[in-house]
Structures are given as C-alpha cells and as structure tokens.
Design a protein around this motif. Structure first.
Motif, PDB file in Angstrom:
ATOM      1  N   UNK A   5       0.803  -1.224   0.000  1.00 19.64           N
ATOM      2  CA  UNK A   5       0.000   0.000   0.000  1.00 19.64           C
ATOM      3  C   UNK A   5       0.838   1.277   0.000  1.00 19.64           C
ATOM      4  N   UNK A   6       2.148   1.145   0.164  1.00 20.18           N
ATOM      5  CA  UNK A   6       2.990   2.337   0.094  1.00 20.18           C
ATOM      6  C   UNK A   6       3.191   2.730  -1.370  1.00 20.18           C
ATOM      7  N   UNK A   7       2.864   3.994  -1.660  1.00 20.16           N
ATOM      8  CA  UNK A   7       3.042   4.485  -3.014  1.00 20.16           C
ATOM      9  C   UNK A   7       4.261   5.366  -3.134  1.00 20.16           C
ATOM     10  N   UNK A   8       4.462   5.918  -4.317  1.00 19.53           N
ATOM     11  CA  UNK A   8       5.626   6.759  -4.573  1.00 19.53           C
ATOM     12  C   UNK A   8       5.664   7.971  -3.642  1.00 19.53           C
ATOM     13  N   UNK A   9       4.494   8.519  -3.320  1.00 17.76           N
ATOM     14  CA  UNK A   9       4.446   9.683  -2.427  1.00 17.76           C
ATOM     15  C   UNK A   9       4.904   9.303  -1.027  1.00 17.76           C
ATOM     16  N   UNK A  10       4.474   8.154  -0.535  1.00 16.80           N
ATOM     17  CA  UNK A  10       4.892   7.690   0.792  1.00 16.80           C
ATOM     18  C   UNK A  10       6.412   7.561   0.866  1.00 16.80           C
ATOM     19  N   UNK A  11       6.991   6.924  -0.116  1.00 12.98           N
ATOM     20  CA  UNK A  11       8.441   6.731  -0.124  1.00 12.98           C
ATOM     21  C   UNK A  11       9.183   8.067  -0.263  1.00 12.98           C
ATOM     22  N   UNK A  12       8.612   8.977  -1.053  1.00 11.96           N
ATOM     23  CA  UNK A  12       9.237  10.286  -1.221  1.00 11.96           C
ATOM     24  C   UNK A  12       9.209  11.084   0.079  1.00 11.96           C
ATOM     25  N   UNK A  13       8.105  10.994   0.823  1.00 11.57           N
ATOM     26  CA  UNK A  13       8.001  11.695   2.110  1.00 11.57           C
ATOM     27  C   UNK A  13       8.997  11.104   3.104  1.00 11.57           C
ATOM     28  N   UNK A  14       9.083   9.767   3.153  1.00 14.03           N
ATOM     29  CA  UNK A  14      10.073   9.138   4.032  1.00 14.03           C
ATOM     30  C   UNK A  14      11.479   9.634   3.689  1.00 14.03           C
ATOM     31  N   UNK A  15      11.820   9.622   2.418  1.00 18.33           N
ATOM     32  CA  UNK A  15      13.160  10.039   1.986  1.00 18.33           C
ATOM     33  C   UNK A  15      13.436  11.486   2.369  1.00 18.33           C
ATOM     34  N   UNK A  16      12.449  12.351   2.171  1.00 21.39           N
ATOM     35  CA  UNK A  16      12.645  13.761   2.488  1.00 21.39           C
ATOM     36  C   UNK A  16      12.847  13.964   3.985  1.00 21.39           C
ATOM     37  N   UNK A  17      12.021  13.312   4.800  1.00 18.98           N
ATOM     38  CA  UNK A  17      12.143  13.450   6.247  1.00 18.98           C
ATOM     39  C   UNK A  17      13.444  12.838   6.762  1.00 18.98           C
ATOM     40  N   UNK A  18      13.767  11.655   6.247  1.00 22.15           N
ATOM     41  CA  UNK A  18      14.992  10.979   6.679  1.00 22.15           C
ATOM     42  C   UNK A  18      16.214  11.826   6.351  1.00 22.15           C
ATOM     43  N   UNK A  19      16.266  12.338   5.136  1.00 23.36           N
ATOM     44  CA  UNK A  19      17.411  13.142   4.713  1.00 23.36           C
ATOM     45  C   UNK A  19      17.532  14.412   5.545  1.00 23.36           C
ATOM     46  N   UNK A  20      16.409  15.067   5.771  1.00 22.98           N
ATOM     47  CA  UNK A  20      16.413  16.307   6.536  1.00 22.98           C
ATOM     48  C   UNK A  20      16.847  16.073   7.982  1.00 22.98           C
ATOM     49  N   UNK A  21      16.271  15.070   8.618  1.00 16.62           N
ATOM     50  CA  UNK A  21      16.556  14.853  10.029  1.00 16.62           C
ATOM     51  C   UNK A  21      17.961  14.317  10.277  1.00 16.62           C
TER      52      UNK A  21
END
Length: 296
Positions: free
Chosen positions: A31-47
């Motif tokens: 159920x994880x889509x491209x938007x979910x993975x993109x949000x994870x990547x953005x948050x992970x990279x930022x934090x």
C-alpha cells in the motif's frame, strides 16, 4: 503508538485492514506508493543532516545498526532481523494510536507498536498523531541499545501496575519527559546537552528549539519531580529534563516504583514551566512565547 495518553482511536487512514485482538496487523508494504516513499526520503534526509552534533551517539549507532533505508519506507520484518537478536525487541505494525493497556502490554513483552502509514507531503512539519516516520525513525533506533531496551520494558511493566492503582498520570509524565522529549548531558555539545527523545528527534522545529531556544527550562532529571510535572501536547515544551547519562535509565529500570507512586498519588502536580528551589537548573527559560494555559 508513541505516548501513553488518552487517545481518539479513530484511524486517520482507513485502508480496510484487519487488525488482531492486540491491534497489530501485517505491515501492508503493497500500500505504500511513490508519495509515501518520497516523504520518508525527504524526512529521513532532513533529520539525519540536522541531528549531526545534536543527537546522542546511541541514537546514531542505532540508525546505523538497523540499516534504516534512506530511500523508502523500511520493511518492519527486515528491521526485526537486526533488532531482535540484539535486544529481544521486535516492532509490530498497528493502525495508529492503540489503547493504553494494549500499548503497555506490548512494551512489557518487548514489542514496540509502530504506526504503518506515512504522513502526507503537507504534514512534513507537524502531525497531531504519530505516523510511521515518528514511530520508526524516532523511537526504534534506541531499542537496539541494551540500557534503553531494558528501560522501555521496565516502563511497560511499571505502567501496567500503575494503571491498576490509578497512578497512570505519573507514568505518562515519565514517558513524556524521557522517551518522547528527553535530553542528555554532553560536554562536547555547544549547548552542553544532546537529544534522545523521539518527539524531538523526529521533528525539525523541536530539534532546534529544544537545544537552541532560550525560552524553555532545562532541568536536571529527578524521578519524583518528573512524575509530578505537567506537560504540553500542543506547543513546544516549557521544560526539558536532562539525564546525566543513560546509567540513570539503567538504575530506573531496576527500581521498584510502587512506593514512590503511592507517595505521589495524591500530590498536586507542578505546572509545565515551573522552576522549584530544589531543581538542578541547567538553563532557566525566558518563557518567551509561552501560553498561560493548556498544560496536560
């Protein structure tokens, strides 16, 4: 789930998934889509960039040992292959906030409930309820640390006992000021303290505020004081309690809290921003921007 507070159990994301009696479910990776993975990547990279020099080494070590992906929402099962052999903990997927008793039962049995769904792109900086990023990135890395792992299990057992004697608010404050919003001393840090609490680690704004703002109090950790202190759920914290080191959690995990809970059960709580004559004051806050009501 990330905190033992009264909750609204209405799910923020209804995917029609079946849950078990203990509120767990199989992580729906499909159920994880491209938007979910993109949000994870953005948050992970930022934090991860922001936390360098600001978070305790035990947290960074946990991120590395768990081999958390920077590109996509991780598989809980894959994380458990690293976590469980190290400390006996496992993460279990849940639909969101779960009842307190269920949450404590999971902790007491070395299971940490992790919300499966990801926040939306417009919720990067604030989300009322914990999502996968908060629960997984914020909480799980420290569960591979033996001292913190023992503390979390001991907390679950103590909370179950406290619930039975009506002392749960005392344990809720302890969780809030350690697991969610705890700081720890570090002489090498510019501010003299570093972060370990998940509510700070997973938030850009609270990371900066907790360490760099002059507004909040930063007080030396004292168990009874913490359990008597109210807190904020709608704004930045007025007070942060600072551990000397994780040895304090080691001792706390082996402490019978029953007598202290009985002593404090009827004591009036302190305001979230109070500074007492008995406190070990690291920084007394300027109180700038504080709201005068709303303590929990």
């Amino acid at each position: 789930m990330s905190s033992p507070n009264p909750v609204n159990l209405q799910e923020p994301f209804d995917a029609g998934l079946a849950t078990r009696a203990d509120f767990t479910l199989d992580q729906p990776l499909h159920l994880y889509g491209a938007v979910d993975h993109a949000v994870w990547k953005q948050l992970y990279t930022r934090q991860t960039a922001l936390l360098k020099g600001r978070v305790c080494e035990a947290f960074l070590d946990g991120v590395a040992r768990l081999n958390l992906s920077s590109e996509h929402v991780p598989s809980f099962a894959a994380i458990n292959t690293q976590l469980t052999p190290a400390t006996g903990w496992e993460i279990v997927a849940v639909p969101g906030l779960v009842p307190e008793q269920v949450f404590f039962e999971h902790l007491a049995n070395r299971r940490f409930p992790v919300t499966w769904w990801m926040r939306r792109p417009d919720q990067l900086d604030y989300l009322q309820e914990p999502d996968c990023f908060h629960d997984l990135f914020g909480h799980v890395p420290l569960l591979i640390n033996p001292v913190f792992a023992d503390y979390m299990q001991a907390y679950g057992r103590a909370a179950l006992a406290a619930d039975n004697v009506g002392a749960l608010p005392l344990l809720a404050r302890l969780y809030w000021y350690t697991v969610e919003f705890g700081l720890i001393r570090d002489a090498a840090s510019p501010s003299g303290v570093q972060i370990y609490g998940a509510g700070i680690v997973s938030s850009k704004s609270e990371t900066l505020y907790s360490l760099e703002s002059a507004a909040p109090n930063r007080l030396g950790f004292d168990l009874a004081r913490v359990m008597q202190t109210r807190y904020r759920i709608d704004t930045f914290q007025k007070t942060y309690f600072v551990l000397d080191d994780f040895a304090q959690l080691f001792e706390l995990a082996r402490t019978d809290l029953g007598p202290l809970l009985a002593t404090l059960a009827d004591a009036a709580p302190f305001a979230a921003g109070a500074v007492l004559a008995s406190d070990r004051v690291i920084n007394r806050g300027t109180q700038q921007g504080w709201q005068t009501d709303g303590d929990v």
